[in-house]
Write an enzyme that holds these catalytic residues in place. Structure first.
Site, PDB file in Angstrom:
ATOM      1  N   ASP A  43      65.439  51.793  -1.720  1.00  0.00           N
ATOM      2  CA  ASP A  43      66.237  52.838  -1.992  1.00  0.00           C
ATOM      3  C   ASP A  43      67.260  51.660  -3.495  1.00  0.00           C
ATOM      4  O   ASP A  43      68.757  52.260  -4.026  1.00  0.00           O
ATOM      5  CB  ASP A  43      66.730  53.297  -1.543  1.00  0.00           C
ATOM      6  N   SER A  44      66.822  50.432  -3.480  1.00  0.00           N
ATOM      7  CA  SER A  44      68.223  49.398  -4.423  1.00  0.00           C
ATOM      8  C   SER A  44      67.652  50.559  -5.789  1.00  0.00           C
ATOM      9  O   SER A  44      68.340  49.761  -6.415  1.00  0.00           O
ATOM     10  CB  SER A  44      67.456  48.304  -3.976  1.00  0.00           C
ATOM     11  N   ASP A  82      61.161  53.621   0.093  1.00  0.00           N
ATOM     12  CA  ASP A  82      61.728  53.716   1.298  1.00  0.00           C
ATOM     13  C   ASP A  82      62.205  55.145   1.316  1.00  0.00           C
ATOM     14  O   ASP A  82      62.021  55.825   0.561  1.00  0.00           O
ATOM     15  CB  ASP A  82      62.835  53.392   1.021  1.00  0.00           C
ATOM     16  N   LYS A 110      60.199  53.132   5.112  1.00  0.00           N
ATOM     17  CA  LYS A 110      60.870  52.378   5.825  1.00  0.00           C
ATOM     18  C   LYS A 110      61.804  53.662   5.794  1.00  0.00           C
ATOM     19  O   LYS A 110      62.774  53.058   4.832  1.00  0.00           O
ATOM     20  CB  LYS A 110      61.103  50.878   5.225  1.00  0.00           C
ATOM     21  N   GLU A 112      66.115  53.404   7.626  1.00  0.00           N
ATOM     22  CA  GLU A 112      66.972  51.864   8.852  1.00  0.00           C
ATOM     23  C   GLU A 112      67.244  52.298   9.771  1.00  0.00           C
ATOM     24  O   GLU A 112      67.949  53.741   9.881  1.00  0.00           O
ATOM     25  CB  GLU A 112      68.085  51.932   7.774  1.00  0.00           C
ATOM     26  N   GLU A 173      68.062  42.216   7.253  1.00  0.00           N
ATOM     27  CA  GLU A 173      68.771  42.120   5.955  1.00  0.00           C
ATOM     28  C   GLU A 173      69.887  40.927   6.564  1.00  0.00           C
ATOM     29  O   GLU A 173      70.850  42.218   7.691  1.00  0.00           O
ATOM     30  CB  GLU A 173      68.634  42.866   5.337  1.00  0.00           C
TER      31      GLU A 173
HETATM   32  O1  KIV Z   1      66.447  48.937  -1.279  1.00  0.00           O
HETATM   33  C1  KIV Z   1      65.791  48.036  -1.252  1.00  0.00           C
HETATM   34  O2  KIV Z   1      65.179  47.058  -2.002  1.00  0.00           O
HETATM   35  C2  KIV Z   1      65.624  47.443   0.746  1.00  0.00           C
HETATM   36  C3  KIV Z   1      65.464  46.012   0.508  1.00  0.00           C
HETATM   37  C4  KIV Z   1      66.600  45.301   0.360  1.00  0.00           C
HETATM   38  C5  KIV Z   1      64.931  45.279   1.824  1.00  0.00           C
HETATM   39  O3  KIV Z   1      65.651  47.593   1.388  1.00  0.00           O
END
Ligand code: KIV
Length: 256
Positions: A43-44, A82, A110, A112, A173
């Site tokens: 989600d970056s 994510d 994934k 959090e 992280e």
């Molecule tokens: O969204 C993302 O890029 C992440 C990484 C920083 C692990 O969750």
């Protein structure tokens, strides 16, 4: 995610470091396919592609759309998606949204934190990578997590819970390197570090950070392998100049 794929990742612990990178689109996925162990449609994408100030603005629709693009470009690589903020508040929504991301092309999802949700997802047959330490979806501000003893002990306990919940790996992280080493040693699943030192079983970076394409800010843990923003700026400058001077297009670049 097939059992053999999961075993392949688990089998790397203590044997070979795991290379993971984020990706959001088809063309980059084509380049990455077969070169890295794991791709994360993170989600970056909210920061580096969509221009938001927080990953919390990313929606299920965003992840599903970009997951499809990355899967089309990287048919041979394990891909994690994510679960965006708000998409796993309850076990029911987590399972429903986890399935949507898998259907869009992911091998695993994934969230959090939330070992409780991880347990429900894995029980529903959805492969999960955990994520502890600095949690961008909910953090008030960027910073290292786990420097004081209490916080460090809590993180170690949560890491054990994530493993017990059935996750096949764990992103750590922005935690101190010594704590990451302790957690890595305490778990049988691989840890993937970002800003958490060299003792982790693998590393992940945001693709646009390591290529020097996203330049709004650069955390200390980012290593830039390219200065892509400058390269692209120069290339576009040449293109504009060629148009203005009449050099582009040439006869070779036109149809008769
Ligand atoms: O969204 C993302 O890029 C992440 C990484 C920083 C692990 O969750």
């Amino acid at each position: 995610m097939s059992t053999s794929s999961m075993q392949r990742i688990l089998g790397k612990k203590g044997v070979e470091k795991i290379a993971m990178i984020t990706c959001y689109d088809y063309s980059f996925a084509r380049i990455l396919d077969g070169k890295v162990d794991l791709i994360l449609v993170g989600d970056s994408l909210g920061n580096v592609v969509l221009g938001y100030d927080r990953t919390a603005h990313v929606t299920m629709e965003d992840i599903v759309r970009h997951m499809g693009a990355v899967r089309r470009g990287a048919p041979n690589t394990l891909i994690i998606g994510d679960l965006p903020a708000g998409s796993y508040a309850t076990p029911e929504t987590a399972i429903e949204n986890g399935k949507r991301i898998i259907d869009a092309g992911a091998d695993a999802v994934k969230p959090e934190g939330r070992p409780d949700i991880i347990e429900k997802l894995t029980a529903a047959g959805i492969a999960v990578m955990g994520h502890l330490g600095y949690l961008p979806q909910t953090a008030e501000q960027f910073g290292v997590i786990g420097r004081d003893e209490q916080e460090a002990a809590a993180l170690l306990e949560q890491a054990r819970q994530v493993q017990a919940a059935g996750a096949f790996g764990l992103v750590l992280e922005c935690i101190p390197a010594t704590l990451a080493q302790k957690i890595t040693g305490a778990l049988s699943i691989p840890t993937i570090g970002i800003g958490s030192g060299a003792a982790c079983d693998g590393q992940v970076l945001v693709l646009y950070d390591m290529l020097g394409l996203f330049t709004d800010f650069k955390p200390r843990f980012v290593r830039r392998y390219l200065n892509m923003a400058e390269l692209v700026g120069d290339a576009v400058g040449h293109y504009v100049n060629d148009i203005k001077t009449g050099d582009f297009p040439s006869h070779k670049e036109e149809y008769q």
